[in-house]
Design an enzyme around this catalytic site. Sequence first.
Site, short mmCIF file in Angstrom:
data_model
loop_
_atom_site.label_atom_id
_atom_site.label_comp_id
_atom_site.label_asym_id
_atom_site.label_seq_id
_atom_site.Cartn_x
_atom_site.Cartn_y
_atom_site.Cartn_z
N SER A 3 0.81 -1.22 0.00
CA SER A 3 0.00 0.00 0.00
C SER A 3 0.84 1.26 0.00
O SER A 3 0.30 2.36 -0.05
CB SER A 3 -0.92 0.01 1.24
OG SER A 3 -0.14 0.07 2.42
N CYS A 4 2.16 1.12 0.06
CA CYS A 4 3.01 2.30 0.24
C CYS A 4 3.95 2.48 -0.93
O CYS A 4 4.72 1.59 -1.25
CB CYS A 4 3.82 2.17 1.53
SG CYS A 4 4.87 3.60 1.82
N GLY A 5 3.90 3.68 -1.53
CA GLY A 5 4.79 3.97 -2.64
C GLY A 5 6.03 4.74 -2.24
O GLY A 5 6.96 4.88 -3.04
#
Length: 266
Positions: A109-111
Amino acid sequence: MSNPAISYAHITRVTDTLVTATEDALAAEEPLEIRLVHNGQQQSITVTMRSPGQDEELAAGFLFTEGIITQYAAIKTIYYNNNVATVTLQPGITPSLQPAQRNFLANASCGVCGKTDLDAIYTPVSKTTSLIKVPAAILHELPASLRNQQAVFDNTGGLHAAALFNTEGTLLHIKEDIGRHNAVDKLIGIGIKQDLDFSQYGLLLSGRAGFELIQKAAVAGIPVIAAVGAPSSMAVKMAKEWDITLIGFLREGRFNIYHGQEKIAL
């Protein structure tokens, strides 16, 4: 043919008083390590959780949107084996690694997870100069077009999608992934491989629009972003700074324009 992005699990399904032993389709999630080889040296760049498949495009898109390379021609080969994508650069190419340094695994979920300091979350970006104009009627049709072509989502219900669309409403490429930033990297990865003129396309997102997605689009030079979900405050701020038209809540015959109304034909 089996799809690597889909996994299966034996489950017990309970419906009211009916109990059934059956099988359920799941969105597959596995780690991918991206390694970079340049000037005879090899180093690990990042490990990200992703949906297996299209890993060469994901690796190329990641390196491009992180500012490590500036064009697909910088890549000599991409070799994938056992959840490791090894990207070898052309002789004489020096990658820009400082902006992308990470110190731990990035989840799906984390870029921007793992960046070593606040300044490192930003990748060098220029303002868009595209004169593209997208009819509002076309925008209204996009969510249904995207949903109809989300093959893995139909089976699992657990993936994000990103697509490139033109002013006629045609979806040029669609990518799905358990991580929304990975879906965008896969999309941009195939775009740079095909040497697309991103200034003539919009980016369609199946969920919310966060800062990292705006930045990836900005690096590619995509002038319009339309999200089915909500944008974050940082996404709106950066869309204004980079002059990207940003649309949110694109569904059920309505949408909000947060910046760049001039690129939408109302």
